[in-house]
Scaffold this active site. Structure first.
Site, PDB file in Angstrom:
ATOM      1  N   TRP A  26       0.802  -1.226   0.000  1.00  0.00           N
ATOM      2  CA  TRP A  26       0.000   0.000   0.000  1.00  0.00           C
ATOM      3  C   TRP A  26       0.834   1.277   0.000  1.00  0.00           C
ATOM      4  O   TRP A  26       0.305   2.363  -0.209  1.00  0.00           O
ATOM      5  CB  TRP A  26      -0.925   0.018   1.220  1.00  0.00           C
ATOM      6  CG  TRP A  26      -2.080  -0.902   1.132  1.00  0.00           C
ATOM      7  CD1 TRP A  26      -2.414  -1.743   0.101  1.00  0.00           C
ATOM      8  CD2 TRP A  26      -3.095  -1.087   2.125  1.00  0.00           C
ATOM      9  NE1 TRP A  26      -3.567  -2.439   0.384  1.00  0.00           N
ATOM     10  CE2 TRP A  26      -4.006  -2.055   1.631  1.00  0.00           C
ATOM     11  CE3 TRP A  26      -3.328  -0.546   3.376  1.00  0.00           C
ATOM     12  CZ2 TRP A  26      -5.121  -2.476   2.350  1.00  0.00           C
ATOM     13  CZ3 TRP A  26      -4.431  -0.965   4.104  1.00  0.00           C
ATOM     14  CH2 TRP A  26      -5.324  -1.909   3.592  1.00  0.00           C
ATOM     15  N   LYS A  27       2.109   1.159   0.291  1.00  0.00           N
ATOM     16  CA  LYS A  27       2.983   2.338   0.375  1.00  0.00           C
ATOM     17  C   LYS A  27       2.368   3.375   1.338  1.00  0.00           C
ATOM     18  O   LYS A  27       1.782   2.994   2.338  1.00  0.00           O
ATOM     19  CB  LYS A  27       3.243   2.891  -1.024  1.00  0.00           C
ATOM     20  CG  LYS A  27       3.795   1.806  -1.961  1.00  0.00           C
ATOM     21  CD  LYS A  27       4.301   2.330  -3.265  1.00  0.00           C
ATOM     22  CE  LYS A  27       4.852   1.182  -4.109  1.00  0.00           C
ATOM     23  NZ  LYS A  27       5.461   1.655  -5.358  1.00  0.00           N
ATOM     24  N   HIS A 113      12.948  -2.226  -0.312  1.00  0.00           N
ATOM     25  CA  HIS A 113      12.177  -1.770  -1.466  1.00  0.00           C
ATOM     26  C   HIS A 113      12.941  -0.641  -2.148  1.00  0.00           C
ATOM     27  O   HIS A 113      13.646   0.130  -1.496  1.00  0.00           O
ATOM     28  CB  HIS A 113      10.794  -1.293  -1.009  1.00  0.00           C
ATOM     29  CG  HIS A 113       9.864  -1.005  -2.138  1.00  0.00           C
ATOM     30  ND1 HIS A 113       9.916   0.169  -2.851  1.00  0.00           N
ATOM     31  CD2 HIS A 113       8.855  -1.734  -2.682  1.00  0.00           C
ATOM     32  CE1 HIS A 113       8.981   0.149  -3.784  1.00  0.00           C
ATOM     33  NE2 HIS A 113       8.329  -0.994  -3.706  1.00  0.00           N
ATOM     34  N   GLU A 185      12.273  -6.245  -8.641  1.00  0.00           N
ATOM     35  CA  GLU A 185      11.552  -5.050  -9.069  1.00  0.00           C
ATOM     36  C   GLU A 185      12.497  -4.122  -9.828  1.00  0.00           C
ATOM     37  O   GLU A 185      13.225  -3.345  -9.217  1.00  0.00           O
ATOM     38  CB  GLU A 185      10.928  -4.329  -7.869  1.00  0.00           C
ATOM     39  CG  GLU A 185      11.837  -4.226  -6.643  1.00  0.00           C
ATOM     40  CD  GLU A 185      11.296  -3.259  -5.605  1.00  0.00           C
ATOM     41  OE1 GLU A 185      10.079  -3.103  -5.520  1.00  0.00           O
ATOM     42  OE2 GLU A 185      12.115  -2.658  -4.891  1.00  0.00           O
ATOM     43  N   GLY A 191       5.807   1.980 -10.946  1.00  0.00           N
ATOM     44  CA  GLY A 191       4.954   3.150 -10.955  1.00  0.00           C
ATOM     45  C   GLY A 191       5.069   3.988 -12.218  1.00  0.00           C
ATOM     46  O   GLY A 191       4.598   5.119 -12.263  1.00  0.00           O
ATOM     47  N   GLY A 253       0.277   0.009  -6.927  1.00  0.00           N
ATOM     48  CA  GLY A 253      -0.953   0.750  -7.198  1.00  0.00           C
ATOM     49  C   GLY A 253      -2.186  -0.095  -7.390  1.00  0.00           C
ATOM     50  O   GLY A 253      -3.271   0.248  -6.904  1.00  0.00           O
TER      51      GLY A 253
END
Length: 271
Positions: A26-27, A113, A185, A191, A253
């Site tokens: 969810w950041k 991350h 990632e 994003g 997202g």
């Protein structure tokens, strides 16, 4: 040498059963009330088959603590923290220890991350301490690795990603591959709406798998789940999750809307 036993073996995951992991990060989104509303809606979705899909959600610390006091989270959803302190306890203002995270009922934690590495500026040494500290507290680290566009264009993918793995897992010995998850990632695909091609994803995951075998031994390294993260959404998840070396997705997202996240879970179950 740091050796970690198989505590938390209820989380054990065997590669051969072809289970997929759907993890939502969810950041810095969602208040406590928004988090509860989210799970109330997600609870109406059909639970995935336990032997096919594992679901993990990583809320912010505030929401994570509040959710522990309610029954709003479906039983088939595991919770994790987006970060963790490198120390057990002490005068570290603003930090949250592994024991504090465990006290919420959370089972997983994100380590390294790209936003922590490149925006916050966390060092590889710090990330190693966080990973070891998490393992000692029986949390399952989700170690994030990946290269920038400049590093990819310079042909440094292996140098960068292997270096991140080497430093984080230095002297770490696991008794079970389920004690660790790795998320690849590519920084340039997070994003941005730009995704790596399936060929690029498969190549990177294969390289990571082989390196994990070298670091942790063939059996352990071969059973660690490797997730893909980078502009994952319902439209592309089936093709990505269906790749031989991909064990699921770390989703940003697209995990913020319960309907989209439920769709991703359903896709994973059908792959």
């Amino acid at each position: 040498m740091k050796s970690h036993s198989g505590r938390g073996s209820q989380m054990s995951r065997q590669k051969e059963n072809n289970m997929k992991i759907v993890a939502g990060n969810w950041k810095m989104f969602k208040t406590i009330e928004e988090a509860r509303t989210y799970f109330a809606e997600l609870a109406s979705a059909t639970p995935p088959q336990a032997d096919k899909v594992r679901v993990i959600v990583f809320p912010n610390y505030i929401a994570l603590g509040a959710l522990a006091e309610t029954g709003s989270v479906p039983a088939w959803v595991l919770l994790g923290a987006q970060d963790v302190a490198a120390e057990v306890e002490g005068a570290f203002t603003g930090e949250v220890s592994p024991a504090m995270i465990r006290s919420t009922g959370a089972t997983h934690v994100l380590i390294g991350h790209s936003e922590r590495r490149h925006i916050i500026g966390e060092s590889t040494v710090l990330l190693h301490r966080k990973l070891v500290n998490s393992l000692e507290a029986s949390l399952i680290p989700v170690l994030c690795v990946g290269e920038t566009l400049e590093e990819r264009n310079a042909g440094k993918i292996e140098e960068v990603v292997f270096g991140q793995l080497d430093t984080a897992l230095s002297d770490v010995r696991l008794s079970d591959g389920a004690q660790l998850i790795v998320a690849y990632e590519p920084v340039w695909a997070i994003g941005t709406g730009v995704n790596a091609t399936n060929e690029q994803i498969e190549q990177a995951h294969h390289l990571i798998r082989e390196h994990l075998k070298q670091l942790l031994g063939t059996a352990i390294g071969g059973s660690v789940a490797i997730l893909y993260g980078g502009s994952v959404k319902p439209a592309n998840f089936a093709s990505i999750a269906g790749l031989p070396s991909v064990d699921g997705g770390l989703i940003g997202g697209a995990s913020l809307k319960p309907s989209a996240f439920a769709e991703l879970i359903e896709i994973a179950e059908q792959v």
